[in-house]
Motif scaffolding. Sequence first.
Motif, mmCIF file in Angstrom:
data_model
loop_
_atom_site.group_PDB
_atom_site.id
_atom_site.type_symbol
_atom_site.label_atom_id
_atom_site.label_comp_id
_atom_site.label_asym_id
_atom_site.label_seq_id
_atom_site.Cartn_x
_atom_site.Cartn_y
_atom_site.Cartn_z
ATOM 1 N N ASN A 58 0.570 4.316 7.979
ATOM 2 C CA ASN A 58 0.261 2.986 7.460
ATOM 3 C C ASN A 58 1.227 2.005 8.115
ATOM 4 O OD1 ASN A 58 -1.982 3.674 5.927
ATOM 5 N ND2 ASN A 58 -0.780 4.090 4.096
ATOM 6 N N GLU A 59 2.052 1.337 7.331
ATOM 7 C CA GLU A 59 3.020 0.410 7.928
ATOM 8 C C GLU A 59 4.436 0.965 7.871
ATOM 9 O OE1 GLU A 59 2.554 -3.370 6.101
ATOM 10 O OE2 GLU A 59 0.526 -3.686 6.863
ATOM 11 N N LEU A 60 4.558 2.260 7.553
ATOM 12 C CA LEU A 60 5.867 2.892 7.499
ATOM 13 C C LEU A 60 6.205 3.523 8.842
ATOM 14 C CD1 LEU A 60 5.701 4.821 4.094
ATOM 15 C CD2 LEU A 60 6.937 2.692 4.541
ATOM 16 N N MET A 92 0.842 -1.202 0.000
ATOM 17 C CA MET A 92 0.000 0.000 0.000
ATOM 18 C C MET A 92 0.879 1.254 0.000
ATOM 19 S SD MET A 92 -2.660 1.380 2.909
ATOM 20 C CE MET A 92 -3.595 -0.148 2.870
ATOM 21 N N TYR A 93 0.655 2.108 -0.966
ATOM 22 C CA TYR A 93 1.380 3.371 -1.013
ATOM 23 C C TYR A 93 0.826 4.327 0.038
ATOM 24 C CZ TYR A 93 4.041 2.250 -5.199
ATOM 25 O OH TYR A 93 4.928 1.685 -6.081
ATOM 26 N N SER A 94 1.711 5.124 0.634
ATOM 27 C CA SER A 94 1.330 6.076 1.674
ATOM 28 C C SER A 94 1.453 7.498 1.156
ATOM 29 C CB SER A 94 2.230 5.901 2.908
ATOM 30 O OG SER A 94 2.106 4.613 3.451
ATOM 31 N N ARG A 95 0.504 8.326 1.545
ATOM 32 C CA ARG A 95 0.473 9.736 1.140
ATOM 33 C C ARG A 95 0.792 10.585 2.367
ATOM 34 N NH1 ARG A 95 -5.240 10.585 -0.446
ATOM 35 N NH2 ARG A 95 -4.499 12.666 -1.034
ATOM 36 N N ILE A 96 1.937 11.250 2.294
ATOM 37 C CA ILE A 96 2.417 12.047 3.423
ATOM 38 C C ILE A 96 2.337 13.520 3.060
ATOM 39 C CG2 ILE A 96 4.438 12.597 4.826
ATOM 40 C CD1 ILE A 96 5.254 9.682 4.603
ATOM 41 N N GLY A 97 1.555 14.272 3.839
ATOM 42 C CA GLY A 97 1.377 15.695 3.596
ATOM 43 C C GLY A 97 2.310 16.532 4.449
ATOM 44 N N LEU A 98 2.792 17.627 3.854
ATOM 45 C CA LEU A 98 3.658 18.582 4.534
ATOM 46 C C LEU A 98 3.133 19.984 4.259
ATOM 47 C CD1 LEU A 98 6.762 16.848 3.104
ATOM 48 C CD2 LEU A 98 6.445 17.009 5.561
ATOM 49 N N THR A 99 3.111 20.820 5.282
ATOM 50 C CA THR A 99 2.659 22.199 5.083
ATOM 51 C C THR A 99 3.694 23.175 5.619
ATOM 52 O OG1 THR A 99 1.582 22.738 7.202
ATOM 53 C CG2 THR A 99 0.340 21.355 5.634
ATOM 54 N N GLY A 100 3.565 24.416 5.157
ATOM 55 C CA GLY A 100 4.352 25.495 5.731
ATOM 56 C C GLY A 100 3.769 25.925 7.069
ATOM 57 N N ASP A 101 3.959 27.193 7.400
ATOM 58 C CA ASP A 101 3.603 27.683 8.734
ATOM 59 C C ASP A 101 2.105 27.603 8.996
ATOM 60 O OD1 ASP A 101 6.263 28.281 8.792
ATOM 61 O OD2 ASP A 101 6.021 30.451 8.955
ATOM 62 N N VAL A 102 1.762 27.011 10.121
ATOM 63 C CA VAL A 102 0.391 26.998 10.626
ATOM 64 C C VAL A 102 0.383 27.889 11.864
ATOM 65 C CG1 VAL A 102 -1.425 25.581 11.652
ATOM 66 C CG2 VAL A 102 -0.126 24.722 9.687
ATOM 67 N N MET A 103 -0.084 29.123 11.698
ATOM 68 C CA MET A 103 -0.095 30.102 12.776
ATOM 69 C C MET A 103 -1.542 30.324 13.193
ATOM 70 S SD MET A 103 -0.285 33.011 14.486
ATOM 71 C CE MET A 103 -0.923 34.272 13.379
ATOM 72 N N LEU A 104 -1.902 29.799 14.352
ATOM 73 C CA LEU A 104 -3.292 29.815 14.807
ATOM 74 C C LEU A 104 -3.550 30.886 15.855
ATOM 75 C CD1 LEU A 104 -3.814 25.950 15.093
ATOM 76 C CD2 LEU A 104 -4.259 27.435 13.123
#
Length: 331
Positions: free
Chosen positions: A134-136, A1-13
């Motif tokens: 996932n399994e990673l 199973m392929y895994s989809r890994i998301g990355l974002t810039g600054d999250v300023m809340l």
Amino acid sequence: MYSRIGLTGDVMLGRLVDQYHQQRPVVAVWGDLLDQLRALDGLFINLECCLSNRGEPWQRTQRAFHFRADPDWAVPALERAGVDCCALANNHILDFEEEALRDTLDHLDARNIAYAGAGRTRAEAFEPALVTVNELDVAFVSFTDNTPEYAATETSPGTAYVEIDIGDEETRAAVQETLNRAREHDPDLVIASLHWGPNMVEEPPDTFQKFGRWLIDEGVDIIHGHSAHIFQGIEVYRGRPILYDTGDFVDDYAVDERLRNDRSFLFEVVVSPTGDLSELRLQPTEIHDRSVHEADDEAAKWSRGRMRDLSTPFGTSFERDGEQLVVDFNS
């Protein structure tokens, strides 16, 4: 199973984002991207604020801005978006002193959201985070060259501060020690998150390019850069992406009409079951209504063109898939 890994810039809340979203559903800050975020197998962000209702603004040195979000809405918002891990090595995590930093760590711990780059001591700040996608098995490390006065010590909370210079022996020793601790867990993937350099800089300096390549030579698989508030170009080195700067994902900042710090991407790395990188996908985003949204047609076109221009000097080429840009690591 392929895994989809998301990355974002600054999250300023914090600040106006905090004031606005305390009166709204906790997921409103993610705009129309919520389903995309939740569909990812892993989500890694730079958290550009502390999560606390306590503490006093840092006054020990001159600070123009102080960012703090009410954890009653901000922590559930992170959880609902599926955030797995936060980079905390940045120039705002101590904005409300040690009390608020400790609260931030406690709130993330309580929700099982991993973090790296800040801690109650220097050893904890430099400790890699371990996340299963996932399994990673993913090891995540976080460093910053911003705000040296926020650096953790052996006995006081703070950040994993380093000089971004591979010629600096102290930096090399600290980073290699952290990577060695990560390798003890035999991870399938290593991500290094770097809050480096000043604001509104359009291209990474040579020192950053050398540092990013050195990290990959040391076994890092993905470089997750941020700090400039605008996205920079992407380099693929030895088949691994260096995202020199991922820009801003959500905040309340004034917008530079030329550099467009309100525009960036959701960066998605597709990884095979054996940990091999398959492709990088860039979904254009923009900030308005103090929330993040899919970019409209004009903004998406601008961001794609800008990313192509900035990445050309690194020899990086993109395919187009609908609104997204794609880098195929196998081509």
